[in-house]
Scaffold this active site. Structure first.
Site, PDB file in Angstrom:
ATOM      1  N   LYS A 280      47.601  46.471  37.241  1.00 13.74           N
ATOM      2  CA  LYS A 280      46.276  46.483  37.878  1.00 13.74           C
ATOM      3  C   LYS A 280      46.474  46.523  39.389  1.00 13.74           C
ATOM      4  O   LYS A 280      47.107  45.646  39.970  1.00 13.74           O
ATOM      5  CB  LYS A 280      45.496  45.223  37.481  1.00 13.74           C
ATOM      6  CG  LYS A 280      44.225  44.976  38.328  1.00 13.74           C
ATOM      7  CD  LYS A 280      43.495  43.694  37.935  1.00 13.74           C
ATOM      8  CE  LYS A 280      42.339  43.391  38.897  1.00 13.74           C
ATOM      9  NZ  LYS A 280      41.618  42.134  38.569  1.00 13.74           N
ATOM     10  N   ASP A 285      39.108  43.135  45.785  1.00 12.42           N
ATOM     11  CA  ASP A 285      38.103  42.879  44.764  1.00 12.42           C
ATOM     12  C   ASP A 285      36.985  42.017  45.341  1.00 12.42           C
ATOM     13  O   ASP A 285      37.096  40.793  45.400  1.00 12.42           O
ATOM     14  CB  ASP A 285      38.759  42.180  43.564  1.00 12.42           C
ATOM     15  CG  ASP A 285      37.755  41.880  42.454  1.00 12.42           C
ATOM     16  OD1 ASP A 285      36.628  42.423  42.498  1.00 12.42           O
ATOM     17  OD2 ASP A 285      38.108  41.103  41.538  1.00 12.42           O
ATOM     18  N   LYS A 292      31.393  38.336  44.712  1.00  9.66           N
ATOM     19  CA  LYS A 292      32.035  37.024  44.724  1.00  9.66           C
ATOM     20  C   LYS A 292      31.494  36.187  45.876  1.00  9.66           C
ATOM     21  O   LYS A 292      31.047  36.732  46.881  1.00  9.66           O
ATOM     22  CB  LYS A 292      33.545  37.189  44.946  1.00  9.66           C
ATOM     23  CG  LYS A 292      34.320  37.742  43.774  1.00  9.66           C
ATOM     24  CD  LYS A 292      35.806  37.812  44.112  1.00  9.66           C
ATOM     25  CE  LYS A 292      36.610  38.392  42.960  1.00  9.66           C
ATOM     26  NZ  LYS A 292      36.608  37.555  41.750  1.00  9.66           N
ATOM     27  N   ASP A 303      44.735  41.408  44.814  1.00  9.69           N
ATOM     28  CA  ASP A 303      44.350  41.728  43.444  1.00  9.69           C
ATOM     29  C   ASP A 303      45.071  42.968  42.904  1.00  9.69           C
ATOM     30  O   ASP A 303      44.703  43.514  41.871  1.00  9.69           O
ATOM     31  CB  ASP A 303      42.824  41.897  43.365  1.00  9.69           C
ATOM     32  CG  ASP A 303      42.266  41.608  41.984  1.00  9.69           C
ATOM     33  OD1 ASP A 303      42.966  40.945  41.191  1.00  9.69           O
ATOM     34  OD2 ASP A 303      41.137  42.051  41.698  1.00  9.69           O
ATOM     35  N   ASP A 362      32.398  42.223  38.366  1.00  9.49           N
ATOM     36  CA  ASP A 362      33.597  41.500  38.808  1.00  9.49           C
ATOM     37  C   ASP A 362      34.661  41.449  37.701  1.00  9.49           C
ATOM     38  O   ASP A 362      35.782  41.029  37.947  1.00  9.49           O
ATOM     39  CB  ASP A 362      33.202  40.089  39.252  1.00  9.49           C
ATOM     40  CG  ASP A 362      34.258  39.436  40.114  1.00  9.49           C
ATOM     41  OD1 ASP A 362      35.217  40.138  40.526  1.00  9.49           O
ATOM     42  OD2 ASP A 362      34.143  38.227  40.378  1.00  9.49           O
ATOM     43  N   GLU A 364      36.419  43.796  36.594  1.00  9.40           N
ATOM     44  CA  GLU A 364      36.757  45.201  36.834  1.00  9.40           C
ATOM     45  C   GLU A 364      38.201  45.537  36.438  1.00  9.40           C
ATOM     46  O   GLU A 364      38.498  46.674  36.100  1.00  9.40           O
ATOM     47  CB  GLU A 364      36.534  45.542  38.317  1.00  9.40           C
ATOM     48  CG  GLU A 364      37.699  45.219  39.280  1.00  9.40           C
ATOM     49  CD  GLU A 364      38.021  43.736  39.372  1.00  9.40           C
ATOM     50  OE1 GLU A 364      37.159  42.909  39.027  1.00  9.40           O
ATOM     51  OE2 GLU A 364      39.151  43.390  39.783  1.00  9.40           O
ATOM     52  N   ARG A 366      40.014  44.863  33.876  1.00  5.27           N
ATOM     53  CA  ARG A 366      40.181  45.332  32.492  1.00  5.27           C
ATOM     54  C   ARG A 366      39.694  46.773  32.336  1.00  5.27           C
ATOM     55  O   ARG A 366      40.180  47.500  31.477  1.00  5.27           O
ATOM     56  CB  ARG A 366      39.467  44.364  31.540  1.00  5.27           C
ATOM     57  CG  ARG A 366      37.993  44.260  31.760  1.00  5.27           C
ATOM     58  CD  ARG A 366      37.403  42.988  31.159  1.00  5.27           C
ATOM     59  NE  ARG A 366      37.716  41.808  31.967  1.00  5.27           N
ATOM     60  CZ  ARG A 366      37.326  40.570  31.647  1.00  5.27           C
ATOM     61  NH1 ARG A 366      36.643  40.349  30.550  1.00  5.27           N
ATOM     62  NH2 ARG A 366      37.637  39.548  32.423  1.00  5.27           N
TER      63      ARG A 366
HETATM   64  N1  BES Z   1      40.585  39.526  40.401  1.00  8.10           N
HETATM   65  C1  BES Z   1      39.786  38.611  39.668  1.00  8.10           C
HETATM   66  C2  BES Z   1      40.604  37.457  39.090  1.00  8.10           C
HETATM   67  C3  BES Z   1      41.224  36.544  40.098  1.00  8.10           C
HETATM   68  C4  BES Z   1      40.537  35.457  40.585  1.00  8.10           C
HETATM   69  C5  BES Z   1      42.530  36.750  40.516  1.00  8.10           C
HETATM   70  C6  BES Z   1      41.132  34.620  41.507  1.00  8.10           C
HETATM   71  C7  BES Z   1      43.124  35.899  41.418  1.00  8.10           C
HETATM   72  C8  BES Z   1      42.433  34.839  41.920  1.00  8.10           C
HETATM   73  C9  BES Z   1      39.097  39.330  38.522  1.00  8.10           C
HETATM   74  O1  BES Z   1      38.776  40.658  38.759  1.00  8.10           O
HETATM   75  C10 BES Z   1      37.826  38.604  38.272  1.00  8.10           C
HETATM   76  O2  BES Z   1      37.007  38.601  39.138  1.00  8.10           O
HETATM   77  N2  BES Z   1      37.687  38.016  37.094  1.00  8.10           N
HETATM   78  C11 BES Z   1      36.513  37.299  36.746  1.00  8.10           C
HETATM   79  C12 BES Z   1      36.090  37.742  35.366  1.00  8.10           C
HETATM   80  C13 BES Z   1      34.717  37.295  34.979  1.00  8.10           C
HETATM   81  C14 BES Z   1      33.674  37.954  35.844  1.00  8.10           C
HETATM   82  C15 BES Z   1      34.489  37.653  33.521  1.00  8.10           C
HETATM   83  C16 BES Z   1      36.867  35.828  36.766  1.00  8.10           C
HETATM   84  O3  BES Z   1      37.972  35.451  36.394  1.00  8.10           O
HETATM   85  O4  BES Z   1      36.012  35.042  37.194  1.00  8.10           O
HETATM   86 ZN    ZN Z   2      39.966  41.637  40.128  1.00 11.02          ZN
HETATM   87 MN    MN Z   3      36.950  40.849  39.778  1.00 11.34          MN
END
Ligand code: BES
Ligand code: ZN
Ligand code: MN
Length: 518
Positions: A280, A285, A292, A303, A362, A364, A366
Site C-alpha cells: 500500500k 492519507d 481525519k 501511509d 478513509d 482507502e 484496501r
Molecule cells: N492509514 C490508515 C490507518 C492508519 C492509522 C495507519 C494510523 C497508521 C496510523 C487507514 O487508511 C485508515 O484510515 N483506516 C481506518 C479504517 C476505518 C475508516 C474503517 C482506521 O483504521 O480508522
Molecule cells: Zn490509509
Molecule cells: Mn485511511
C-alpha cells in the site's frame, strides 16, 4: 538520507586507526585483544572494568578516556552477555548498541574491535559482519532537511548559507576481527539488506509534498541501477486495466496515481513462478471526504510504509543477487478531499469485477490493495502473495506498536513468516481470518462494502482483502500501521520511519526459497 558510513574490516592486531574504539567482548579475561591492550596499558583496562563493576553483561558499557600507552582517545568496553547464547539478530543489535555508544560523542572515525571468545558455532567473521550491519542500521538518520543543527557551530545562519545538510560526524568505521577478508565477504549480503532498509526508511520519512505518487514512481524507476526490471503504470494504463477502486482513491488528488512493478529474476529459470510482494503506497492519507481529525494527521505521510518496505526488499534481493524470482508491486496514490474526490456511498467496479460500496473514504488502503493484488495474481501467477499495508488504526489497538498483525490463508506460509520474525526480531502476531468477519462486509447495494463497523477493524480489513485473493493462492497480509512509523526506537533504529519488514521478508525469502536454487 544519512551521510554514508564507510565500513571496512581489519585484523585484530591492527592498531585502531580511530580516536574511538568500542571493544566488544564478553568475558574480558578471555579476550586476547583485551589481554594484550591490558598488558600494554599496565593493567589499566581490567582495573577500570573492576572499578566500574563492569561484568560484560549484554548491552552494558564503560568508557575509558585516554588509556595510558594506548593510542586510543576513548576506549569503550561493550558487554555481549554469554557469547554462545547470542543469535544473529543479537549480534546485529549489539553492533547498533556499540555504534550508539561511539556516536554519543563527536568523532569522525572509529573502530569496533570484535574479539568475542566462546561464541560456539558462530564464526568470528559472521559475528563481525552482523556487528557491522547493526552499526550501519544504527547510523541511519534522516537529516536531509537539517541545514541548521540547533546551536551547532557552522550551522545555517552561522556560515552554512548554501542549504546543504549538516553532515554526520562519523564517516568511517573499521571493524577489527579474526578473519577480515571473510568478514568483508560475509558483510556483502548484510549490507544489501541494510541498504534496502535505508531505502524504505528514506521513503517513509520523506514528506508528502516532496514524495507524491509520480516522485515515488520516479525513485522506483531509478532502481533499475541495482538490477531490477521496473515498469511504471500511469493513469491511462491503470484505466485500461480497470483498476477502478485504486483510481477512485486517487481521484480527489491533483497528483495522478501510479503503480510500480519491480521484477527480480535471480532463479536459474527466468520463467519460474515468482514470489509476489504487494504494498500500500498512500503518499498521504487525509481520509478523503471522511476526513481525519487534524491532530496527528502529519503522520499520514507514512501511509506508504507497505510500499516502502516492498521497494526496500526488492533492493535487498537485487543487491545480494538472491537466487529467486520475485516481483514487487506497489499502488501509489494520494487520498485527498476535493470536488473530484470519491464520496461515501459511491459504488465502484474493481478490476476483479467485484463491486464495492465506499462507506468511508478513509478505508482507502484496501481499495488500493484490491486492484493491485488482483493484478499481481492475474499477470504473474505467483507461487504466493504477501501484502504489506499501514492498513488500520485497529491493529495498534490490538497489538500496540511492537508487533505487526499477520493474517494468512495458509498455515505453512504463516509459520514461515513467524519463524523469520523470531530470527530477525521484527515481530508479528497471527490474527484471525474467519467467516464471521466476512458477513460484516455484506452490502445492500453492492457485492461488498469497504468497512465492517465498529469492532475488529483490522480483521474486517483483512477479510475485505481476502475477497480479492484467488482460490489456492497462498496469501499473507501484514498490517504494519503500528510498526512502520514512529515505532519504539531500538539499538538499530532511531528513525521515525523504521523500514520495518525488509529484514523480515528478506529472511523469509532466504530461509525458504533459496536453497537448491543456486
Ligand atoms: N492509514 C490508515 C490507518 C492508519 C492509522 C495507519 C494510523 C497508521 C496510523 C487507514 O487508511 C485508515 O484510515 N483506516 C481506518 C479504517 C476505518 C475508516 C474503517 C482506521 O483504521 O480508522
Ligand atoms: Zn490509509
Ligand atoms: Mn485511511
Amino acid at each position: 538520507m544519512s551521510t554514508p558510513l564507510e565500513i571496512t574490516f581489519a585484523r585484530l592486531d591492527a592498531a585502531p586507526e580511530a580516536s574511538t574504539a568500542a571493544l566488544v567482548a564478553n568475558d574480558l579475561a578471555l579476550s586476547p585483544t583485551v589481554a594484550a591492550l591490558n598488558t600494554r596499558s599496565n593493567g589499566l583496562i581490567l582495573k577500570a572494568a573492576e572499578a566500574a563493576e563492569f561484568k560484560g553483561k549484554q548491552k552494558t558499557s564503560i568508557e575509558i578516556l585516554a588509556p595510558q600507552k594506548l593510542d586510543i582517545g576513548r576506549l569503550i568496553l561493550v558487554g555481549t552477555g554469554k557469547a554462545s547464547e547470542q543469535t544473529d539478530s543479537d549480534w546485529i543489535a549489539l553492533g547498533g548498541y556499540a555504534l550508539g555508544q561511539i556516536s554519543a560523542r563527536k568523532t569522525a572515525t572509529a573502530s569496533i574491535i570484535a574479539d568475542v571468545a566462546g561464541a560456539g558455532d558462530t564464526k568470528p567473521e559472521a559475528i563481525a559482519a552482523s556487528l557491522a550491519m547493526g552499526a550501519l542500521l544504527r547510523h541511519y538518520a534522516f537529516r536531509k532537511y537539517l541545514t541548521k543543527k540547533n546551536g551547532e557551530e557552522g550551522a545555517n545562519g552561522n556560515g552554512n548559507t548554501d542549504q546543504k545538510p549538516v553532515p554526520d560526524r562519523l564517516t568511517k568505521l573499521v571493524v577489527h576481527c579474526a578473519a577480515p577478508d571473510k568478514a568483508s565477504a560475509a558483510f556483502e549480503a548484510k549490507r544489501a539488506v541494510a541498504d534496502g532498509v535505508y531505502v524504505a526508511r528514506d521513503l517513509v520519512n520523506e514528506p508528502a509534498n516532496i514524495l507524491g505518487p509520480v516522485e515515488f514512481a520516479d525513485r522506483v524507476k531509478e532502481l533499475e541501477s541495482v538490477g531490477l526490471e521496473v515498469e511504471i503504470l500511469d493513469v491511462d494504463a491503470l484505466t485500461e486495466l480497470n483498476m477502478n477502486t485504486l483510481l477512485s482513491v486517487a481521484q480527489g488528488s491533483a497528483r495522478p496515481a501510479r503503480v510500480a512493478v519491480m521484477q527480480w529474476h535471480g532463479a536459474k529459470s527466468k520463467r519460474a513462478k515468482p514470489l509476489a510482494f504487494v504494498g500500500k503506497g498512500v503518499v498521504f492519507d487525509t481520509g478523503g471526504i471522511s476526513i481525519k481529525p487534524a491532530a496527528g494527521m502529519e503522520d499520514m505521510k507514512g501511509d506508504m510504509g507497505g510500499a516502502a518496505c516492498v521497494t526496500g526488499l526488492m533492493v535487498a534481493l537485487a543487491k545480494r543477487k538472491a537466487p529467486v524470482n520475485a516481483v514487487g508491486i506497489i499502488g501509489i496514490v494520494e487520498n485527498m478531499p476535493s470536488g473530484t474526490a470519491t464520496r461515501p456511498g459511491d459504488i465502484v467496479v474493481s478490476m476483479s469485477g467485484i463491486t464495492v460500496e465506499n462507506l468511508n473514504t478513509d478505508a482507502e488502503g484496501r481499495l488500493v490493495l484490491a486492484d493491485v493484488l488482483w493484478y499481481a495474481q492475474e499477470r504473474f501467477k505467483p507461487r504466493l502473495v504477501i501484502d504489506l499495508a499501514t492498513l488500520t488504526g485497529a491493529i495498534m489497538v490490538a497489538l500496540g506498536k511492537d508487533f505487526a498483525g499477520l493474517f494468512a490463508n495458509d498455515d505453512k506460509l504463516a509459520d514461515q513468516l513467524l519463524a523469520a520474525a523470531k530470527e530477525t526480531g521484527e515481530k508479528v502476531w497471527r490474527m484471525p481470518l474467519d467467516k464471521s468477519y466476512d458477513k460484516l462486509l455484506d452490502s445492500k447495494n453492492a457485492d461488498i462494502k469497504n468497512m465492517g463497523g465498529r469492532w475488529g477493524g483490522a480483521c474486517t480489513a483483512a477479510a475485505f482483502i481476502k475477497r480479492f485473493i484467488k482460490k489456492d493462492v497462498p496469501w499473507a497480509h501484514l498490517d504494519i500501521a503500528g510498526t512502520a512509523m514512529d515505532a519504539p526506537r531500538n539499538e538499530i533504529n532511531t528513525s521515525w520511519g523504521s523500514g520495518w519488514g525488509v529484514q523480515l521478508l528478506d529472511r523469509f525469502v532466504a530461509d525458504n526459497f533459496e536453497r537448491g536454487e543456486k
